[in-house]
Design a protein around this motif. Structure first.
Motif, PDB file in Angstrom:
ATOM      1  N   LYS A  26       0.823  -1.225   0.000  1.00 39.43           N
ATOM      2  CA  LYS A  26       0.000   0.000   0.000  1.00 39.43           C
ATOM      3  C   LYS A  26       0.852   1.269   0.000  1.00 39.43           C
ATOM      4  O   LYS A  26       0.589   2.201  -0.739  1.00 39.43           O
ATOM      5  CB  LYS A  26      -0.859   0.041   1.269  1.00 39.43           C
ATOM      6  CG  LYS A  26      -2.097  -0.789   1.187  1.00 39.43           C
ATOM      7  CD  LYS A  26      -3.017  -0.475   2.377  1.00 39.43           C
ATOM      8  CE  LYS A  26      -3.960  -1.652   2.574  1.00 39.43           C
ATOM      9  NZ  LYS A  26      -3.685  -2.478   3.740  1.00 39.43           N
ATOM     10  N   ARG A  27       1.869   1.270   0.878  1.00 39.66           N
ATOM     11  CA  ARG A  27       2.675   2.478   1.047  1.00 39.66           C
ATOM     12  C   ARG A  27       3.403   2.816  -0.271  1.00 39.66           C
ATOM     13  O   ARG A  27       3.372   3.944  -0.739  1.00 39.66           O
ATOM     14  CB  ARG A  27       3.689   2.242   2.164  1.00 39.66           C
ATOM     15  CG  ARG A  27       4.375   3.493   2.664  1.00 39.66           C
ATOM     16  CD  ARG A  27       5.384   3.154   3.722  1.00 39.66           C
ATOM     17  NE  ARG A  27       6.299   2.101   3.238  1.00 39.66           N
ATOM     18  CZ  ARG A  27       7.296   1.594   3.934  1.00 39.66           C
ATOM     19  NH1 ARG A  27       7.505   1.999   5.169  1.00 39.66           N
ATOM     20  NH2 ARG A  27       8.079   0.668   3.431  1.00 39.66           N
ATOM     21  N   GLU A  28       4.007   1.800  -0.889  1.00 40.02           N
ATOM     22  CA  GLU A  28       4.741   2.005  -2.143  1.00 40.02           C
ATOM     23  C   GLU A  28       3.776   2.397  -3.262  1.00 40.02           C
ATOM     24  O   GLU A  28       4.084   3.249  -4.091  1.00 40.02           O
ATOM     25  CB  GLU A  28       5.507   0.725  -2.540  1.00 40.02           C
ATOM     26  CG  GLU A  28       6.747   0.453  -1.724  1.00 40.02           C
ATOM     27  CD  GLU A  28       6.462  -0.134  -0.335  1.00 40.02           C
ATOM     28  OE1 GLU A  28       5.270  -0.315   0.026  1.00 40.02           O
ATOM     29  OE2 GLU A  28       7.427  -0.401   0.407  1.00 40.02           O
ATOM     30  N   TRP A  29       2.588   1.762  -3.261  1.00 39.86           N
ATOM     31  CA  TRP A  29       1.578   2.078  -4.273  1.00 39.86           C
ATOM     32  C   TRP A  29       1.157   3.543  -4.146  1.00 39.86           C
ATOM     33  O   TRP A  29       1.039   4.259  -5.146  1.00 39.86           O
ATOM     34  CB  TRP A  29       0.373   1.139  -4.135  1.00 39.86           C
ATOM     35  CG  TRP A  29      -0.704   1.445  -5.137  1.00 39.86           C
ATOM     36  CD1 TRP A  29      -1.750   2.301  -4.971  1.00 39.86           C
ATOM     37  CD2 TRP A  29      -0.810   0.929  -6.463  1.00 39.86           C
ATOM     38  NE1 TRP A  29      -2.512   2.347  -6.111  1.00 39.86           N
ATOM     39  CE2 TRP A  29      -1.955   1.513  -7.042  1.00 39.86           C
ATOM     40  CE3 TRP A  29      -0.055   0.021  -7.232  1.00 39.86           C
ATOM     41  CZ2 TRP A  29      -2.372   1.228  -8.345  1.00 39.86           C
ATOM     42  CZ3 TRP A  29      -0.481  -0.267  -8.530  1.00 39.86           C
ATOM     43  CH2 TRP A  29      -1.614   0.336  -9.067  1.00 39.86           C
ATOM     44  N   ASN A  30       0.948   4.016  -2.914  1.00 40.03           N
ATOM     45  CA  ASN A  30       0.555   5.413  -2.707  1.00 40.03           C
ATOM     46  C   ASN A  30       1.641   6.373  -3.173  1.00 40.03           C
ATOM     47  O   ASN A  30       1.345   7.428  -3.721  1.00 40.03           O
ATOM     48  CB  ASN A  30       0.203   5.667  -1.237  1.00 40.03           C
ATOM     49  CG  ASN A  30      -1.106   4.975  -0.871  1.00 40.03           C
ATOM     50  OD1 ASN A  30      -1.920   4.687  -1.748  1.00 40.03           O
ATOM     51  ND2 ASN A  30      -1.289   4.684   0.411  1.00 40.03           N
ATOM     52  N   ARG A  31       2.901   5.969  -2.963  1.00 38.90           N
ATOM     53  CA  ARG A  31       4.018   6.796  -3.463  1.00 38.90           C
ATOM     54  C   ARG A  31       3.952   6.894  -4.991  1.00 38.90           C
ATOM     55  O   ARG A  31       4.204   7.949  -5.570  1.00 38.90           O
ATOM     56  CB  ARG A  31       5.362   6.166  -3.083  1.00 38.90           C
ATOM     57  CG  ARG A  31       5.714   6.330  -1.632  1.00 38.90           C
ATOM     58  CD  ARG A  31       7.037   5.606  -1.383  1.00 38.90           C
ATOM     59  NE  ARG A  31       7.315   5.497   0.025  1.00 38.90           N
ATOM     60  CZ  ARG A  31       8.154   4.605   0.556  1.00 38.90           C
ATOM     61  NH1 ARG A  31       8.765   3.741  -0.229  1.00 38.90           N
ATOM     62  NH2 ARG A  31       8.371   4.573   1.835  1.00 38.90           N
ATOM     63  N   GLN A  77      10.232   1.689  -3.662  1.00 39.00           N
ATOM     64  CA  GLN A  77      10.511   1.073  -2.375  1.00 39.00           C
ATOM     65  C   GLN A  77      11.557   1.898  -1.631  1.00 39.00           C
ATOM     66  O   GLN A  77      11.432   2.124  -0.426  1.00 39.00           O
ATOM     67  CB  GLN A  77      11.041  -0.340  -2.595  1.00 39.00           C
ATOM     68  CG  GLN A  77      10.872  -1.216  -1.386  1.00 39.00           C
ATOM     69  CD  GLN A  77      11.242  -2.664  -1.682  1.00 39.00           C
ATOM     70  OE1 GLN A  77      12.125  -2.948  -2.483  1.00 39.00           O
ATOM     71  NE2 GLN A  77      10.569  -3.571  -1.019  1.00 39.00           N
ATOM     72  N   THR A 105      10.139   8.659  -0.702  1.00 39.79           N
ATOM     73  CA  THR A 105       9.633   8.433   0.663  1.00 39.79           C
ATOM     74  C   THR A 105       9.198   9.764   1.283  1.00 39.79           C
ATOM     75  O   THR A 105       9.627  10.817   0.863  1.00 39.79           O
ATOM     76  CB  THR A 105      10.723   7.804   1.553  1.00 39.79           C
ATOM     77  OG1 THR A 105      11.893   8.587   1.425  1.00 39.79           O
ATOM     78  CG2 THR A 105      10.994   6.391   1.130  1.00 39.79           C
TER      79      THR A 105
END
Ligand SMILES: [Fe+2]
Ligand SMILES: [Fe+2]
Length: 499
Positions: free
Chosen positions: A252-257, A495, A499
């Motif tokens: 999720k976090r990488e997708w949102n980035r 990844q 960030t």
């Protein structure tokens, strides 16, 4: 009259080669002695002008979809001096060239498999006969025991290693089966022959046995120096494979980035310009995690219902800028039949998505703004690794090269890859694409072979327990992006960056 090999190749790639040849013959200049590609292109242009028939209509194999909008082409100049187009101002051009969707004639009978293999044999032996060395290949039932040089074409019915390290191949054609010996001393390609592939062989017959002593192996291969097609402007296509929406390990976090970058909110100046150039996003399979794909998969699921997984994916796609066109292909985790070729996702699932999402089968040949792409989920990548010791699952570009050399996406029958006995072999690599993309093995690798860009398009899922068990180490959240005018490939890593 003499005909250039490129013209023959062009004609053979049209839907009806005989009809195309007849059309060409009637329009040839009267004094033509050599039929070159320049003459053919002129005939096509003249025909377009007089009849409104386009080159694409001659060559389109199956259905044909051209989507255009009317915005004028616009370009943006960055401070560093290089130019990238604003993709939202460039016309959308998606053309499907070859796809099983809506064309499946599969009855699934045993005799249909014989027909499929015969289709494959005839097409590939035809391609092989253009290659030096096997141009004069003879049928296997006409071999004489006279110790002479010989060339042959056949399908590998069996391949095995002898105690002394040589290889014995049972080669079969429509007429006969013979045994070929590949000596480990004279050949260095012995370990790459796989069951069910179609090969050419040069060698010698024996005077006192039926054995053929091979000297070289010839594969259909793609032509040297393929000239890439180009888009008119610096727009880009990005590939994001194996999203596995619905899995607990979806990143999720990488997708949102990735979404934030696509919206132009993150990255340096160059990266922001790159985001604005992206016009198309291609998903080569495993868009969702699916259900019941492997034992105890339910333990790894965040979304337990298949429809809900696609609905969630659709919501994620809606966060992308409006001008993006998505092309979604199924993989082995998706909700279509498992046997290749796989048709596009069902209409009930397609309804969950916005109009900018287009659904294709697996594999599929299509064009994006004039650049031809062969997209294939890559189920057979693993079969190649199982049969050819030098290949590695985490180095898919090398395997894709093997596919191009064999001009077949899944030559090995009876392995991990299920194949449906369609009337035509949709796994043949009949056309040379500009970009060949796969997924399935969850790594990102970019390569090049004879003018074709090779891409394996990462994943948006971290390692699952099942993958840990099978020693699969993914390279997640990488995004390969190809500039459709220059062919230049850039890869972003969500990844470790953004960030
Ligand atoms: Fe996958
Ligand atoms: Fe897969």
């Amino acid at each position: 009259m003499f005909i250039q090999p490129a013209v023959i190749e062009y004609l053979m790639e049209t839907k009806n080669p005989l009809k195309s040849a007849e059309q060409m013959m009637t329009n040839l200049p009267k004094d033509a002695l050599i039929i070159s590609m320049e003459i053919v292109e002129k005939i096509i242009q003249d025909t377009e002008k007089t009849k409104g028939v386009s080159k694409n209509k001659i060559s389109a194999d199956i259905h044909h979809k051209n989507l255009t909008n009317k915005n004028p082409l616009a370009q943006e100049t960055c401070h560093s001096g290089w130019k990238l187009s604003l993709s939202k101002d460039v016309d959308t051009e998606i053309e499907i060239i070859r796809d099983i969707t809506g064309q499946s004639l599969c009855e699934g009978k045993i005799e249909n498999f014989a027909e499929l293999f015969l289709y494959r044999y005839r097409n590939l032996s035809h391609l092989l006969k253009r290659r030096q060395g096997v141009r004069n290949a003879i049928p296997l039932n006409r071999i004489k025991k006279d110790g002479r040089e010989i060339s042959l074409i056949g399908i590998v019915a069996d391949v095995r290693e002898t105690i002394t390290g040589n290889i014995l191949i049972e080669l079969e054609d429509e007429h006969d089966t013979i045994t070929v010996l590949l000596s480990k001393d004279t050949m260095n390609t012995v370990a790459t022959v796989v069951k069910d592939e179609i090969i050419g062989i040069t060698g010698k017959t024996s005077r006192n046995s039926d054995l053929i002593m091979a000297e070289s192996i010839i594969r259909p291969d793609i032509s040297l120096g393929h000239k890439k097609n180009h888009a008119q402007s610096d727009i880009s296509v990005a590939f994001l494979s194996d999203i596995h929406m619905g899995s607990k390990t979806f990143l999720k976090r990488e997708w949102n980035r990735f979404i934030e970058w696509m919206k132009g909110k993150t990255g340096n100046e160059k990266q922001r310009a790159l985001a604005r150039s992206v016009k198309y996003l291609v998903v080569p399979g495993d868009a969702v995690e699916g259900i019941g794909i492997y034992p105890h998969q339910e333990d790894d699921l965040e979304i337990l219902d298949l429809f809900d997984q696609y609905a969630a994916l659709s919501e994620h796609f809606k966060l992308l800028p409006d001008h993006i066109e998505l092309i979604v292909q199924p993989g082995n985790h998706d909700a279509v039949r498992q046997s290749l070729p796989q048709p596009a996702l069902d209409k009930d699932i397609q309804k969950l998505f916005a109009d900018n999402t287009h659904f294709i089968g697996n594999p599929c040949y299509f064009k994006l703004s004039n650049v031809e792409i062969l997209s294939y989920h890559g189920q057979s990548l693993i079969d190649f690794v199982t049969h050819i010791p030098s290949l590695r699952q985490n180095r898919p570009a090398g395997i894709m090269k093997e596919m191009l050399q064999r001009r077949h996406l899944a030559p090995i029958y009876g392995g991990n890859t299920h194949i449906a006995p369609e009337k035509e072999d949709h796994l043949l690599i009949q056309r040379t694409p500009d970009i060949f993309v796969t997924g399935h093995v969850h790594v990102m690798e970019v390569g090049e072979y004879r003018g074709v860009t090779l891409i394996n398009a990462s994943t948006w899922q971290s390692q699952t327990d099942y993958q840990r068990m099978r020693n699969i180490e993914p390279h997640p959240a990488k995004l390969p992006i190809v500039n459709l005018r220059t062919g230049h490939v850039t890869a972003l890593d969500f990844q470790t960056h953004f960030t």
